[in-house]
Enzyme design. Structure first.
Site, PDB file in Angstrom:
ATOM      1  N   ASP A 182     -11.787  18.496  26.511  1.00 42.86           N
ATOM      2  CA  ASP A 182     -10.864  17.701  25.708  1.00 42.86           C
ATOM      3  C   ASP A 182      -9.481  17.667  26.343  1.00 42.86           C
ATOM      4  O   ASP A 182      -8.836  18.708  26.483  1.00 42.86           O
ATOM      5  CB  ASP A 182     -10.793  18.312  24.304  1.00 42.86           C
ATOM      6  CG  ASP A 182     -10.171  17.381  23.294  1.00 42.86           C
ATOM      7  OD1 ASP A 182      -9.397  16.490  23.693  1.00 42.86           O
ATOM      8  OD2 ASP A 182     -10.474  17.549  22.106  1.00 42.86           O
ATOM      9  N   CYS A 232     -16.117  11.664  19.400  1.00 39.85           N
ATOM     10  CA  CYS A 232     -15.517  12.993  19.525  1.00 39.85           C
ATOM     11  C   CYS A 232     -14.914  13.342  18.160  1.00 39.85           C
ATOM     12  O   CYS A 232     -15.061  12.581  17.203  1.00 39.85           O
ATOM     13  CB  CYS A 232     -14.503  13.074  20.657  1.00 39.85           C
ATOM     14  SG  CYS A 232     -12.970  12.146  20.418  1.00 39.85           S
ATOM     15  N   CYS A 286      -8.958  11.239  22.107  1.00 37.70           N
ATOM     16  CA  CYS A 286      -8.963  11.764  23.475  1.00 37.70           C
ATOM     17  C   CYS A 286     -10.253  11.434  24.224  1.00 37.70           C
ATOM     18  O   CYS A 286     -10.313  10.467  24.963  1.00 37.70           O
ATOM     19  CB  CYS A 286      -8.727  13.273  23.489  1.00 37.70           C
ATOM     20  SG  CYS A 286      -7.049  13.742  23.042  1.00 37.70           S
ATOM     21  N   ARG A 287     -11.264  12.238  24.010  1.00 38.12           N
ATOM     22  CA  ARG A 287     -12.483  12.107  24.816  1.00 38.12           C
ATOM     23  C   ARG A 287     -13.231  10.807  24.588  1.00 38.12           C
ATOM     24  O   ARG A 287     -13.628  10.128  25.552  1.00 38.12           O
ATOM     25  CB  ARG A 287     -13.419  13.297  24.558  1.00 38.12           C
ATOM     26  CG  ARG A 287     -12.831  14.610  25.003  1.00 38.12           C
ATOM     27  CD  ARG A 287     -13.673  15.782  24.568  1.00 38.12           C
ATOM     28  NE  ARG A 287     -13.643  15.915  23.103  1.00 38.12           N
ATOM     29  CZ  ARG A 287     -14.396  16.761  22.423  1.00 38.12           C
ATOM     30  NH1 ARG A 287     -15.253  17.524  23.058  1.00 38.12           N
ATOM     31  NH2 ARG A 287     -14.303  16.837  21.116  1.00 38.12           N
ATOM     32  N   SER A 288     -13.479  10.454  23.335  1.00 35.82           N
ATOM     33  CA  SER A 288     -14.287   9.249  23.096  1.00 35.82           C
ATOM     34  C   SER A 288     -13.578   7.962  23.524  1.00 35.82           C
ATOM     35  O   SER A 288     -14.234   7.073  24.081  1.00 35.82           O
ATOM     36  CB  SER A 288     -14.781   9.173  21.647  1.00 35.82           C
ATOM     37  OG  SER A 288     -13.738   9.204  20.717  1.00 35.82           O
ATOM     38  N   ASN A 313     -11.291  10.937  17.846  1.00 37.17           N
ATOM     39  CA  ASN A 313     -11.238   9.602  18.447  1.00 37.17           C
ATOM     40  C   ASN A 313      -9.863   9.276  19.013  1.00 37.17           C
ATOM     41  O   ASN A 313      -9.403   8.142  18.975  1.00 37.17           O
ATOM     42  CB  ASN A 313     -11.692   8.531  17.453  1.00 37.17           C
ATOM     43  CG  ASN A 313     -11.991   7.177  18.080  1.00 37.17           C
ATOM     44  OD1 ASN A 313     -11.772   6.154  17.452  1.00 37.17           O
ATOM     45  ND2 ASN A 313     -12.500   7.145  19.292  1.00 37.17           N
TER      46      ASN A 313
END
Length: 146
Positions: A127, A12, A17-19, A15
């Protein structure tokens, strides 16, 4: 001869939040399926703003609420990642454009939009930096991947 481990990298923008959520949920999913020893899983950022930092509190809170352990720190994707990993998953179309620009010619990693594996067809992973992400959506998509 033992089969090589499969390697997946989740990307993301920062690096934080999402990933990391995708990394943590994927690791938990393969562990729960008894396949944790068959996968090497990590996450990284397009940008380097948060390198060395833990995930954002909202991401950590989301993972904690769903019993997803996580203790990694942010890092930025490297050119070596494109040949080390079998699969690199971008969280949105902007990530995918950036990954395609950075991928060395002839690299082995398959670049995939993570949301393409969502059984409900929600192609873009929202996100949690800006909103709450339904973790069930991530879990369903990850089970489909494995």
């Amino acid at each position: 001869m033992p089969k090589e481990m499969k390697k997946a990298l989740f990307i993301c923008l920062g690096n934080i939040c999402r990933s990391p959520i995708a990394e943590g949920v994927f690791q938990k999913t393969v562990n729960d399926m008894g396949m944790g020893d068959k996968w090497e899983i990590d996450s990284a950022a397009i940008g380097g703003w948060h390198v060395g930092n833990p995930p954002d509190w909202r991401a950590l809170d989301t993972m904690k609420k769903h019993n997803v352990p996580y203790n990694n720190c942010a890092r930025q994707i490297t050119s070596e990642d494109f040949n080390h990993y079998d699969y690199i998953f971008g969280m949105d179309e902007s990530n995918m454009r950036d990954l395609k620009k950075r991928a060395p010619q002839g690299s082995k990693a398959k670049l995939l939009l993570f949301g393409d594996f969502d059984p409900q067809g929600d192609r873009i992973i929202r996100d949690p930096y800006y909103m709450i992400v339904p973790l069930g959506t991530l879990k369903q998509g990850l089970r489909y991947l494995v």
